[in-house]
Design a protein around this motif. Sequence first.
Motif, PDB file in Angstrom:
ATOM      1  N   ASN A 181       0.795  -1.231   0.000  1.00  0.00           N
ATOM      2  CA  ASN A 181       0.000   0.000   0.000  1.00  0.00           C
ATOM      3  C   ASN A 181       0.832   1.289   0.000  1.00  0.00           C
ATOM      4  O   ASN A 181       0.365   2.360   0.383  1.00  0.00           O
ATOM      5  N   VAL A 182       2.059   1.171  -0.426  1.00  0.00           N
ATOM      6  CA  VAL A 182       2.903   2.292  -0.825  1.00  0.00           C
ATOM      7  C   VAL A 182       3.452   3.184   0.279  1.00  0.00           C
ATOM      8  O   VAL A 182       4.640   3.462   0.302  1.00  0.00           O
ATOM      9  N   VAL A 183       2.600   3.682   1.144  1.00  0.00           N
ATOM     10  CA  VAL A 183       3.104   4.625   2.148  1.00  0.00           C
ATOM     11  C   VAL A 183       2.702   4.236   3.555  1.00  0.00           C
ATOM     12  O   VAL A 183       1.702   3.560   3.776  1.00  0.00           O
ATOM     13  N   HIS A 184       3.495   4.692   4.479  1.00  0.00           N
ATOM     14  CA  HIS A 184       3.165   4.608   5.896  1.00  0.00           C
ATOM     15  C   HIS A 184       2.835   6.002   6.377  1.00  0.00           C
ATOM     16  O   HIS A 184       3.416   6.967   5.915  1.00  0.00           O
ATOM     17  N   GLY A 185       1.932   6.098   7.311  1.00  0.00           N
ATOM     18  CA  GLY A 185       1.678   7.376   7.976  1.00  0.00           C
ATOM     19  C   GLY A 185       1.501   7.114   9.455  1.00  0.00           C
ATOM     20  O   GLY A 185       0.751   6.207   9.829  1.00  0.00           O
ATOM     21  N   SER A 186       2.201   7.844  10.282  1.00  0.00           N
ATOM     22  CA  SER A 186       2.076   7.644  11.732  1.00  0.00           C
ATOM     23  C   SER A 186       0.625   7.840  12.149  1.00  0.00           C
ATOM     24  O   SER A 186      -0.108   8.615  11.538  1.00  0.00           O
ATOM     25  N   ASP A 187       0.212   7.119  13.189  1.00  0.00           N
ATOM     26  CA  ASP A 187      -1.203   7.164  13.567  1.00  0.00           C
ATOM     27  C   ASP A 187      -1.500   8.068  14.750  1.00  0.00           C
ATOM     28  O   ASP A 187      -2.660   8.207  15.145  1.00  0.00           O
ATOM     29  N   SER A 188      -0.490   8.681  15.337  1.00  0.00           N
ATOM     30  CA  SER A 188      -0.726   9.620  16.432  1.00  0.00           C
ATOM     31  C   SER A 188       0.504  10.522  16.556  1.00  0.00           C
ATOM     32  O   SER A 188       1.592  10.144  16.124  1.00  0.00           O
ATOM     33  N   PRO A 189       0.341  11.701  17.136  1.00  0.00           N
ATOM     34  CA  PRO A 189       1.505  12.566  17.327  1.00  0.00           C
ATOM     35  C   PRO A 189       2.603  11.880  18.140  1.00  0.00           C
ATOM     36  O   PRO A 189       3.791  11.994  17.818  1.00  0.00           O
ATOM     37  N   ALA A 190       2.198  11.120  19.158  1.00  0.00           N
ATOM     38  CA  ALA A 190       3.207  10.446  19.991  1.00  0.00           C
ATOM     39  C   ALA A 190       3.970   9.408  19.169  1.00  0.00           C
ATOM     40  O   ALA A 190       5.197   9.300  19.259  1.00  0.00           O
ATOM     41  N   ASN A 191       3.255   8.644  18.351  1.00  0.00           N
ATOM     42  CA  ASN A 191       3.933   7.661  17.505  1.00  0.00           C
ATOM     43  C   ASN A 191       4.798   8.345  16.467  1.00  0.00           C
ATOM     44  O   ASN A 191       5.844   7.828  16.078  1.00  0.00           O
ATOM     45  N   GLY A 192       4.357   9.506  16.008  1.00  0.00           N
ATOM     46  CA  GLY A 192       5.171  10.273  15.070  1.00  0.00           C
ATOM     47  C   GLY A 192       6.523  10.598  15.672  1.00  0.00           C
ATOM     48  O   GLY A 192       7.565  10.381  15.035  1.00  0.00           O
ATOM     49  N   GLU A 193       6.510  11.094  16.870  1.00  0.00           N
ATOM     50  CA  GLU A 193       7.780  11.437  17.523  1.00  0.00           C
ATOM     51  C   GLU A 193       8.627  10.186  17.748  1.00  0.00           C
ATOM     52  O   GLU A 193       9.842  10.197  17.576  1.00  0.00           O
ATOM     53  N   ARG A 194       7.959   9.105  18.130  1.00  0.00           N
ATOM     54  CA  ARG A 194       8.690   7.843  18.342  1.00  0.00           C
ATOM     55  C   ARG A 194       9.365   7.401  17.039  1.00  0.00           C
ATOM     56  O   ARG A 194      10.535   7.036  17.021  1.00  0.00           O
ATOM     57  N   GLU A 195       8.622   7.479  15.943  1.00  0.00           N
ATOM     58  CA  GLU A 195       9.150   7.027  14.660  1.00  0.00           C
ATOM     59  C   GLU A 195      10.264   7.945  14.152  1.00  0.00           C
ATOM     60  O   GLU A 195      11.277   7.492  13.629  1.00  0.00           O
ATOM     61  N   ILE A 196      10.079   9.245  14.340  1.00  0.00           N
ATOM     62  CA  ILE A 196      11.122  10.182  13.899  1.00  0.00           C
ATOM     63  C   ILE A 196      12.420   9.902  14.657  1.00  0.00           C
ATOM     64  O   ILE A 196      13.509   9.877  14.072  1.00  0.00           O
ATOM     65  N   ALA A 197      12.286   9.634  15.958  1.00  0.00           N
ATOM     66  CA  ALA A 197      13.480   9.345  16.762  1.00  0.00           C
ATOM     67  C   ALA A 197      14.159   8.048  16.305  1.00  0.00           C
ATOM     68  O   ALA A 197      15.379   7.898  16.410  1.00  0.00           O
ATOM     69  N   LEU A 198      13.355   7.141  15.779  1.00  0.00           N
ATOM     70  CA  LEU A 198      13.888   5.866  15.296  1.00  0.00           C
ATOM     71  C   LEU A 198      14.686   6.055  13.994  1.00  0.00           C
ATOM     72  O   LEU A 198      15.708   5.428  13.769  1.00  0.00           O
ATOM     73  N   TRP A 199      14.163   6.916  13.142  1.00  0.00           N
ATOM     74  CA  TRP A 199      14.701   7.032  11.787  1.00  0.00           C
ATOM     75  C   TRP A 199      15.742   8.138  11.617  1.00  0.00           C
ATOM     76  O   TRP A 199      16.537   8.108  10.686  1.00  0.00           O
ATOM     77  N   PHE A 200      15.697   9.143  12.504  1.00  0.00           N
ATOM     78  CA  PHE A 200      16.599  10.291  12.344  1.00  0.00           C
ATOM     79  C   PHE A 200      17.439  10.517  13.591  1.00  0.00           C
ATOM     80  O   PHE A 200      16.955  10.377  14.706  1.00  0.00           O
ATOM     81  N   LYS A 201      18.682  10.913  13.344  1.00  0.00           N
ATOM     82  CA  LYS A 201      19.559  11.300  14.436  1.00  0.00           C
ATOM     83  C   LYS A 201      19.442  12.807  14.663  1.00  0.00           C
ATOM     84  O   LYS A 201      18.981  13.538  13.786  1.00  0.00           O
ATOM     85  N   GLU A 202      19.885  13.242  15.813  1.00  0.00           N
ATOM     86  CA  GLU A 202      19.952  14.668  16.147  1.00  0.00           C
ATOM     87  C   GLU A 202      20.620  15.421  14.987  1.00  0.00           C
ATOM     88  O   GLU A 202      21.637  14.976  14.460  1.00  0.00           O
ATOM     89  N   GLY A 203      20.033  16.529  14.585  1.00  0.00           N
ATOM     90  CA  GLY A 203      20.656  17.351  13.546  1.00  0.00           C
ATOM     91  C   GLY A 203      20.303  16.947  12.124  1.00  0.00           C
ATOM     92  O   GLY A 203      20.704  17.616  11.175  1.00  0.00           O
ATOM     93  N   GLU A 204      19.558  15.866  11.951  1.00  0.00           N
ATOM     94  CA  GLU A 204      19.235  15.424  10.591  1.00  0.00           C
ATOM     95  C   GLU A 204      17.921  16.000  10.055  1.00  0.00           C
ATOM     96  O   GLU A 204      17.641  15.871   8.867  1.00  0.00           O
ATOM     97  N   LEU A 205      17.127  16.608  10.927  1.00  0.00           N
ATOM     98  CA  LEU A 205      15.938  17.307  10.438  1.00  0.00           C
ATOM     99  C   LEU A 205      16.334  18.757  10.195  1.00  0.00           C
ATOM    100  O   LEU A 205      17.152  19.320  10.921  1.00  0.00           O
ATOM    101  N   VAL A 206      15.742  19.354   9.165  1.00  0.00           N
ATOM    102  CA  VAL A 206      16.125  20.715   8.806  1.00  0.00           C
ATOM    103  C   VAL A 206      15.213  21.731   9.502  1.00  0.00           C
ATOM    104  O   VAL A 206      13.984  21.628   9.432  1.00  0.00           O
ATOM    105  N   ASP A 207      15.831  22.673  10.172  1.00  0.00           N
ATOM    106  CA  ASP A 207      15.084  23.699  10.901  1.00  0.00           C
ATOM    107  C   ASP A 207      14.836  24.882   9.966  1.00  0.00           C
ATOM    108  O   ASP A 207      15.713  25.717   9.764  1.00  0.00           O
ATOM    109  N   TRP A 208      13.669  24.908   9.331  1.00  0.00           N
ATOM    110  CA  TRP A 208      13.353  26.003   8.399  1.00  0.00           C
ATOM    111  C   TRP A 208      11.853  26.227   8.366  1.00  0.00           C
ATOM    112  O   TRP A 208      11.079  25.350   8.756  1.00  0.00           O
ATOM    113  N   GLU A 209      11.450  27.395   7.942  1.00  0.00           N
ATOM    114  CA  GLU A 209      10.031  27.688   7.765  1.00  0.00           C
ATOM    115  C   GLU A 209       9.830  28.116   6.322  1.00  0.00           C
ATOM    116  O   GLU A 209      10.530  28.994   5.821  1.00  0.00           O
TER     117      GLU A 209
END
Length: 166
Positions: free
Chosen positions: A128-156
């Motif tokens: 089914n092609v894509v995954h989408g986190s099912d809650s904000p808490a799971n989102g944070e959990r998943e981001i922490a799993l997949w990304f290290k500190e400094g790997e997300l870009v801080d921009w608006e």
Amino acid sequence: RWDSSSLAGSGARLLSYGRRPNGQQRISSSRLTVNAVGDIISRFERKGFALKGLKLFQTPQDLAEEHYSELKERPFFPALVKYIVSGPVVWEGPGVVASARKLIGATNPLNAEPGTIRGDFAIVSGRNVVHGSDSPANGEREIALWFKEGELVDWEPTVLPWVLEL
Ligand code: GDP
Ligand code: MG
């Protein structure tokens, strides 16, 4: 007998969400399977969410298992873990968790409306092609799993005042 052609290559499995101190949420996603990475990413960009992270790499099995640890007793778990081959994408914006679920569509593509990612690009649950986190808490959990500190870009995005009532 129908002719057939095989799909190979890449579509992105997106994936996690989370609530941030400023009230925004983040989602990450990851999966390559349908040669539609640009199209899928484009749908989130058009909607107005901000792209904060994107990584392409061969997903280690233990990372995929941890990502879907809630499903480890399900019969399709081994196949699911093999299916995640690519990497995560992180989107940020108000309500991005619920909004992304709508953009992505139902888990079973048979029930996903045309116009949704799964409705347009998928036929069966196991592809089914894509995954989408099912809650904000799971989102944070998943981001922490997949990304290290400094790997997300801080921009608006500069268009933000035209997207949100800031
Ligand atoms: P999602 O949040 O909509 O992605 O669905 P779930 O969190 O319940 O399941 C995670 C993923 O497992 C789904 O996106 C599917 O790829 C896969 N999956 C769920 N249910 C089934 C099923 O009944 N059969 C198969 N083959 N895969 C499934
Ligand atoms: Mg899920």
